[in-house]
Design a protein around this motif. Structure first.
Motif, PDB file in Angstrom:
ATOM      1  N   THR A 399      10.895 -20.323 -14.106  1.00 19.75           N
ATOM      2  CA  THR A 399      10.669 -19.878 -15.488  1.00 19.75           C
ATOM      3  C   THR A 399      10.553 -21.069 -16.427  1.00 19.75           C
ATOM      4  O   THR A 399       9.693 -21.094 -17.323  1.00 19.75           O
ATOM      5  CB  THR A 399      11.815 -18.958 -15.932  1.00 19.75           C
ATOM      6  N   VAL A 400      11.411 -22.081 -16.237  1.00 21.39           N
ATOM      7  CA  VAL A 400      11.352 -23.287 -17.071  1.00 21.39           C
ATOM      8  C   VAL A 400      10.006 -23.994 -16.871  1.00 21.39           C
ATOM      9  O   VAL A 400       9.343 -24.394 -17.845  1.00 21.39           O
ATOM     10  CB  VAL A 400      12.516 -24.230 -16.742  1.00 21.39           C
ATOM     11  N   LEU A 401       9.608 -24.147 -15.620  1.00 23.24           N
ATOM     12  CA  LEU A 401       8.334 -24.818 -15.334  1.00 23.24           C
ATOM     13  C   LEU A 401       7.152 -24.009 -15.869  1.00 23.24           C
ATOM     14  O   LEU A 401       6.183 -24.580 -16.392  1.00 23.24           O
ATOM     15  CB  LEU A 401       8.187 -25.028 -13.832  1.00 23.24           C
ATOM     16  N   ALA A 402       7.233 -22.682 -15.746  1.00 24.26           N
ATOM     17  CA  ALA A 402       6.152 -21.836 -16.258  1.00 24.26           C
ATOM     18  C   ALA A 402       6.036 -21.975 -17.767  1.00 24.26           C
ATOM     19  O   ALA A 402       4.929 -22.053 -18.321  1.00 24.26           O
ATOM     20  CB  ALA A 402       6.394 -20.381 -15.872  1.00 24.26           C
ATOM     21  N   GLY A 403       7.196 -22.003 -18.454  1.00 20.37           N
ATOM     22  CA  GLY A 403       7.170 -22.190 -19.901  1.00 20.37           C
ATOM     23  C   GLY A 403       6.556 -23.513 -20.293  1.00 20.37           C
ATOM     24  O   GLY A 403       5.755 -23.598 -21.237  1.00 20.37           O
ATOM     25  N   ALA A 404       6.928 -24.581 -19.562  1.00 23.86           N
ATOM     26  CA  ALA A 404       6.364 -25.901 -19.854  1.00 23.86           C
ATOM     27  C   ALA A 404       4.858 -25.914 -19.617  1.00 23.86           C
ATOM     28  O   ALA A 404       4.086 -26.482 -20.408  1.00 23.86           O
ATOM     29  CB  ALA A 404       7.057 -26.952 -18.990  1.00 23.86           C
ATOM     30  N   ASP A 405       4.424 -25.276 -18.538  1.00 21.34           N
ATOM     31  CA  ASP A 405       2.990 -25.225 -18.230  1.00 21.34           C
ATOM     32  C   ASP A 405       2.221 -24.461 -19.307  1.00 21.34           C
ATOM     33  O   ASP A 405       1.148 -24.890 -19.747  1.00 21.34           O
ATOM     34  CB  ASP A 405       2.788 -24.566 -16.863  1.00 21.34           C
ATOM     35  N   MET A 406       2.783 -23.336 -19.764  1.00 19.22           N
ATOM     36  CA  MET A 406       2.103 -22.553 -20.802  1.00 19.22           C
ATOM     37  C   MET A 406       2.019 -23.334 -22.109  1.00 19.22           C
ATOM     38  O   MET A 406       0.974 -23.346 -22.774  1.00 19.22           O
ATOM     39  CB  MET A 406       2.820 -21.212 -20.998  1.00 19.22           C
ATOM     40  N   TRP A 407       3.118 -24.007 -22.500  1.00 15.60           N
ATOM     41  CA  TRP A 407       3.087 -24.802 -23.723  1.00 15.60           C
ATOM     42  C   TRP A 407       2.061 -25.925 -23.615  1.00 15.60           C
ATOM     43  O   TRP A 407       1.313 -26.196 -24.575  1.00 15.60           O
ATOM     44  CB  TRP A 407       4.470 -25.391 -24.011  1.00 15.60           C
ATOM     45  N   ALA A 408       2.007 -26.569 -22.452  1.00 14.19           N
ATOM     46  CA  ALA A 408       1.043 -27.651 -22.268  1.00 14.19           C
ATOM     47  C   ALA A 408      -0.392 -27.144 -22.406  1.00 14.19           C
ATOM     48  O   ALA A 408      -1.260 -27.825 -22.972  1.00 14.19           O
ATOM     49  CB  ALA A 408       1.247 -28.310 -20.906  1.00 14.19           C
ATOM     50  N   ARG A 409      -0.628 -25.932 -21.921  1.00 12.03           N
ATOM     51  CA  ARG A 409      -1.974 -25.357 -22.045  1.00 12.03           C
ATOM     52  C   ARG A 409      -2.280 -24.979 -23.490  1.00 12.03           C
ATOM     53  O   ARG A 409      -3.419 -25.145 -23.953  1.00 12.03           O
ATOM     54  CB  ARG A 409      -2.125 -24.150 -21.113  1.00 12.03           C
ATOM     55  N   VAL A 410      -1.292 -24.466 -24.192  1.00 11.40           N
ATOM     56  CA  VAL A 410      -1.489 -24.155 -25.605  1.00 11.40           C
ATOM     57  C   VAL A 410      -1.830 -25.420 -26.390  1.00 11.40           C
ATOM     58  O   VAL A 410      -2.716 -25.428 -27.256  1.00 11.40           O
ATOM     59  CB  VAL A 410      -0.223 -23.483 -26.188  1.00 11.40           C
ATOM     60  N   LEU A 411      -1.143 -26.510 -26.057  1.00 14.43           N
ATOM     61  CA  LEU A 411      -1.355 -27.781 -26.759  1.00 14.43           C
ATOM     62  C   LEU A 411      -2.518 -28.593 -26.187  1.00 14.43           C
ATOM     63  O   LEU A 411      -2.817 -29.681 -26.675  1.00 14.43           O
ATOM     64  CB  LEU A 411      -0.067 -28.613 -26.697  1.00 14.43           C
ATOM     65  N   ARG A 412      -3.135 -28.049 -25.108  1.00 13.82           N
ATOM     66  CA  ARG A 412      -4.310 -28.669 -24.474  1.00 13.82           C
ATOM     67  C   ARG A 412      -4.006 -30.058 -23.926  1.00 13.82           C
ATOM     68  O   ARG A 412      -4.815 -30.983 -24.012  1.00 13.82           O
ATOM     69  CB  ARG A 412      -5.487 -28.727 -25.458  1.00 13.82           C
ATOM     70  N   VAL A 413      -2.833 -30.216 -23.377  1.00 16.05           N
ATOM     71  CA  VAL A 413      -2.466 -31.475 -22.740  1.00 16.05           C
ATOM     72  C   VAL A 413      -2.082 -31.251 -21.279  1.00 16.05           C
ATOM     73  O   VAL A 413      -1.422 -32.074 -20.665  1.00 16.05           O
ATOM     74  CB  VAL A 413      -1.293 -32.148 -23.484  1.00 16.05           C
ATOM     75  N   ASN A 414      -2.468 -30.113 -20.724  1.00 16.08           N
ATOM     76  CA  ASN A 414      -1.997 -29.744 -19.391  1.00 16.08           C
ATOM     77  C   ASN A 414      -2.729 -30.520 -18.300  1.00 16.08           C
ATOM     78  O   ASN A 414      -3.950 -30.414 -18.170  1.00 16.08           O
ATOM     79  CB  ASN A 414      -2.186 -28.239 -19.169  1.00 16.08           C
ATOM     80  N   PRO A 415      -1.983 -31.263 -17.481  1.00 16.75           N
ATOM     81  CA  PRO A 415      -2.636 -32.004 -16.399  1.00 16.75           C
ATOM     82  C   PRO A 415      -2.696 -31.237 -15.086  1.00 16.75           C
ATOM     83  O   PRO A 415      -3.215 -31.739 -14.090  1.00 16.75           O
ATOM     84  CB  PRO A 415      -1.716 -33.215 -16.247  1.00 16.75           C
ATOM     85  N   PHE A 416      -2.131 -30.018 -15.065  1.00 13.10           N
ATOM     86  CA  PHE A 416      -1.970 -29.309 -13.798  1.00 13.10           C
ATOM     87  C   PHE A 416      -3.164 -28.400 -13.505  1.00 13.10           C
ATOM     88  O   PHE A 416      -3.639 -27.678 -14.368  1.00 13.10           O
ATOM     89  CB  PHE A 416      -0.693 -28.476 -13.818  1.00 13.10           C
ATOM     90  N   LYS A 417      -3.607 -28.446 -12.278  1.00  9.22           N
ATOM     91  CA  LYS A 417      -4.693 -27.575 -11.841  1.00  9.22           C
ATOM     92  C   LYS A 417      -4.144 -26.186 -11.513  1.00  9.22           C
ATOM     93  O   LYS A 417      -2.941 -26.028 -11.291  1.00  9.22           O
ATOM     94  CB  LYS A 417      -5.373 -28.171 -10.598  1.00  9.22           C
ATOM     95  N   PRO A 418      -5.008 -25.173 -11.470  1.00 13.62           N
ATOM     96  CA  PRO A 418      -4.552 -23.840 -11.077  1.00 13.62           C
ATOM     97  C   PRO A 418      -3.935 -23.858  -9.684  1.00 13.62           C
ATOM     98  O   PRO A 418      -4.483 -24.461  -8.753  1.00 13.62           O
ATOM     99  CB  PRO A 418      -5.829 -23.000 -11.111  1.00 13.62           C
ATOM    100  N   MET A 419      -2.796 -23.221  -9.543  1.00 14.55           N
ATOM    101  CA  MET A 419      -2.101 -23.183  -8.261  1.00 14.55           C
ATOM    102  C   MET A 419      -2.669 -22.084  -7.367  1.00 14.55           C
ATOM    103  O   MET A 419      -3.334 -21.167  -7.829  1.00 14.55           O
ATOM    104  CB  MET A 419      -0.607 -22.967  -8.500  1.00 14.55           C
ATOM    105  N   HIS A 420      -2.381 -22.195  -6.096  1.00 14.26           N
ATOM    106  CA  HIS A 420      -2.928 -21.276  -5.103  1.00 14.26           C
ATOM    107  C   HIS A 420      -1.949 -20.136  -4.825  1.00 14.26           C
ATOM    108  O   HIS A 420      -0.760 -20.218  -5.115  1.00 14.26           O
ATOM    109  CB  HIS A 420      -3.240 -22.017  -3.810  1.00 14.26           C
ATOM    110  N   HIS A 421      -2.477 -19.074  -4.226  1.00 14.15           N
ATOM    111  CA  HIS A 421      -1.685 -17.919  -3.810  1.00 14.15           C
ATOM    112  C   HIS A 421      -1.812 -17.720  -2.305  1.00 14.15           C
ATOM    113  O   HIS A 421      -2.748 -18.221  -1.671  1.00 14.15           O
ATOM    114  CB  HIS A 421      -2.199 -16.626  -4.466  1.00 14.15           C
ATOM    115  N   HIS A 422      -0.891 -16.962  -1.752  1.00 12.45           N
ATOM    116  CA  HIS A 422      -1.061 -16.369  -0.428  1.00 12.45           C
ATOM    117  C   HIS A 422      -0.925 -14.861  -0.594  1.00 12.45           C
ATOM    118  O   HIS A 422      -0.451 -14.379  -1.623  1.00 12.45           O
ATOM    119  CB  HIS A 422      -0.037 -16.901   0.571  1.00 12.45           C
ATOM    120  N   THR A 423      -1.335 -14.103   0.403  1.00 11.60           N
ATOM    121  CA  THR A 423      -1.234 -12.648   0.274  1.00 11.60           C
ATOM    122  C   THR A 423       0.220 -12.208   0.416  1.00 11.60           C
ATOM    123  O   THR A 423       1.044 -12.883   1.051  1.00 11.60           O
ATOM    124  CB  THR A 423      -2.080 -11.919   1.328  1.00 11.60           C
ATOM    125  N   ASP A 424       0.524 -11.063  -0.174  1.00 12.31           N
ATOM    126  CA  ASP A 424       1.881 -10.528  -0.082  1.00 12.31           C
ATOM    127  C   ASP A 424       2.242 -10.137   1.345  1.00 12.31           C
ATOM    128  O   ASP A 424       3.404 -10.253   1.752  1.00 12.31           O
ATOM    129  CB  ASP A 424       2.014  -9.322  -1.007  1.00 12.31           C
TER     130      ASP A 424
END
Length: 548
Positions: A399-424
């Motif tokens: 949750t902490v990391l997700a919040g940081a990632d969202m704020w970084a995207r809002v501020l347009r300074v996000n260096p992280f690429k979209p993460m991958h998924h696996h099937t459930d």
């Protein structure tokens, strides 16, 4: 074999949820002469609609700007108060809202029944000339010789379990269209087919899901605060290495909608999402709200959680995916109705323009492009790493990391690429790696056994019909699922459809109680070997949700 009759339309829409109804209304707004029909598998519009729901009215404001003054029940309860708790077994920590990105606020949103919103939208669509056929599930996709979708066929009525025709047999009907929109919701049966036929997921991550289980309660008026919205995370899923959370929304008429979402990528096959919900209700802070109240309805539905990176190609020859058939849920906001409706509106505008120039049965690539340049894309890109971060790092750190990632995207300074998924399905691990979970017995006051609750979904199916839960290999449930994974289908189903019998006698077999099915689609998603395929039952079968 009886020959099927056919009916021609300009547009056929499969599914009467927010996306399908939004598309139909927009089509008639742009061109009143265009012929539109909606096929809805429920007995009426809204019968199979289940959501929390807190609705962002952005798309509704665009579609019908005067909706607040036109008798729409959603307008009764604007959100007035927003709480977020991190829960332990006996306590809670209230999270303040100031650290969260601004778009996480519920200011300006409304809480109420999404089913009733759809019923109201259906009235608006009907007044515009849209033809709506409830109780007629689309069971087959129709193609022309060139491989383009040319419509759908409804299921046959009056087929017995053994496949023979009963006395009331009626063949399905073909509905032909210049364009067909698939608005079936999460894990739609026909959507699954067209995704595979046209390889629509070739450039995206696999879709992943949660199972949302909900009850509606009448509570003590002294405990009711109209417009209060509560979300929780942490306990009880923190004890099983799973993640998800609870919700409790104070809606009109002293009612609360409460429920629990368990992400279906859990590894421990002993996790029992229904019982996690019941356990959550016994938390002292939740029980305090419900004390003296009365449960009035129950239901469950799978929810898309893959986010932007799991959105497939949306257009193909003769058709398109809209709403949760494509997967536009904003996971951290726990909202998807507004994005679903907007996607339907964008598809409608593309179709109206195409029909005006004489086009038909081609790919509406302009619709796909419109979605990817719309506010849908902008909103979902801001949160696209929230789900995978929580899934990977757990509820607290994630949750902490997700919040940081969202704020970084809002501020347009996000260096992280979209993460991958696996099937459930891939996530489920062997049972010998875990210990069974001892869930408390229902007390019949705050918590209830599963079959008792299913009665409050008002589910009904004609019993003498072919089973709509199809096993590719009937030996797999016992030889693989039970032997290696302790039979997880007996737990992940929120309606008691799957039951292993004969274990004590040394002759185990899987019994499928298809009449209990609430059409949540969890089995189609979570089955380890993907051996279960959900297909449409006879028309009108399934839950009959009131006010959900």
């Amino acid at each position: 074999m009886s020959e099927r009759e056919s009916m021609p339309y300009d547009v056929v829409i499969v599914g009467g949820g927010p996306a399908g109804l939004g598309a139909a209304i927009r089509l008639k707004q742009v061109n009143p002469e265009i012929s539109v029909c909606i096929l809805e598998k429920g007995s009426e519009i809204g019968a199979h609609i289940l959501s929390g729901a807190v609705v962002d009215p952005r798309a509704l404001d665009e579609l019908l700007p005067e909706w607040r003054d036109q008798g729409c029940s959603l307008a009764e309860t604007p959100v007035t108060d927003n709480w977020h708790w991190v829960m332990t077994r006996t306590g809670k920590v209230a999270l303040p809202h100031w650290p969260m990105p601004p778009f996480m606020s519920n200011h300006g949103n409304y809480t109420g029944s999404l089913g009733n919103l759809c019923r109201w939208l259906a009235e608006q669509a009907t007044e515009l000339g849209v033809e709506i056929f409830p109780g007629f599930p689309a069971a087959e996709v129709l193609y022309n010789d060139a491989g383009a979708v040319i419509g759908v066929a409804t299921g046959d009525m009056g087929i017995a379990k053994d496949g023979s025709q009963k006395g009331d047999y009626q063949p399905g009907m073909e509905l032909h269209a210049k364009y067909t929109l698939f608005a079936e919701g999460a894990r739609g049966s026909l959507t699954k087919q067209v995704k595979a036929r046209y390889d629509l997921e070739r450039d995206c991550q696999p879709q992943c899901y949660g199972i949302g289980i909900k009850e509606l309660w009448d509570i003590d008026p002294e405990q009711h605060v109209p417009g209060r919205v509560l979300h929780t995370q942490g306990w009880p899923l923190s004890e099983s290495g799973s993640w998800g959370g609870g919700f409790l929304y104070h809606q009109a008429n002293n009612q609360v909608a409460l429920g629990f979402v368990t992400a279906l990528d859990y590894a421990n096959p002993y996790v029992y999402p229904y019982e996690e919900f019941q356990r959550w209700k016994q938390h002292p802070e939740i029980r305090k709200i419900l004390a003296g109240g009365r449960r009035v309805s129950y239901g469950a539905r799978a929810i898309n959680e893959g986010g932007w990176q799991s959105v497939p190609h949306l257009a193909f020859a003769g058709g398109a995916l809209i709403g949760c058939s494509a997967g536009f849920v904003n996971v951290p906001r726990i909202k998807g109705s507004h994005t679903a409706m907007k996607s339907g509106m964008l598809a409608a505008e593309a179709i109206a323009a195409a029909v005006a120039t004489g086009r038909e049965h081609d790919a509406l690539n302009e619709y796909d492009a419109a979605v990817r340049s719309s506010w849908i894309a902008k909103e979902l890109k801001l949160v696209q790493n929230a789900q995978p971060l929580v899934a990977k790092f757990g509820g607290s750190l994630g949750t902490v990391l997700a919040g940081a990632d969202m704020w970084a995207r809002v501020l347009r300074v996000n260096p992280f690429k979209p993460m991958h998924h696996h099937t459930d399905a891939e996530a489920t691990m062997r049972a010998d790696l875990y210990r069974p979970i001892d869930y408390p017995k229902a007390d019949g006051v705050i918590t209830f056994d599963r079959l008792t609750n299913v009665a409050y979904s008002y589910t009904n199916h004609e019993e003498d019909q072919p089973c709509h839960l199809v096993l590719t290999d009937p030996t797999v449930p016992v030889e693989v699922n039970l032997r290696l994974y302790a039979g997880p289908e007996a737990r992940y189903c929120p309606a008691g459809v799957y039951e292993f019998v004969g274990i004590d006698e040394g002759n185990p077999r899987l019994q499928i109680n298809a009449q209990n099915c609430v059409h949540c689609k969890t089995c189609d998603i979570k089955d380890k070997t993907q051996n279960i395929t959900w297909v449409t039952p006879e028309g009108g079968g399934g839950p009959n949700y009131p006010n959900m």
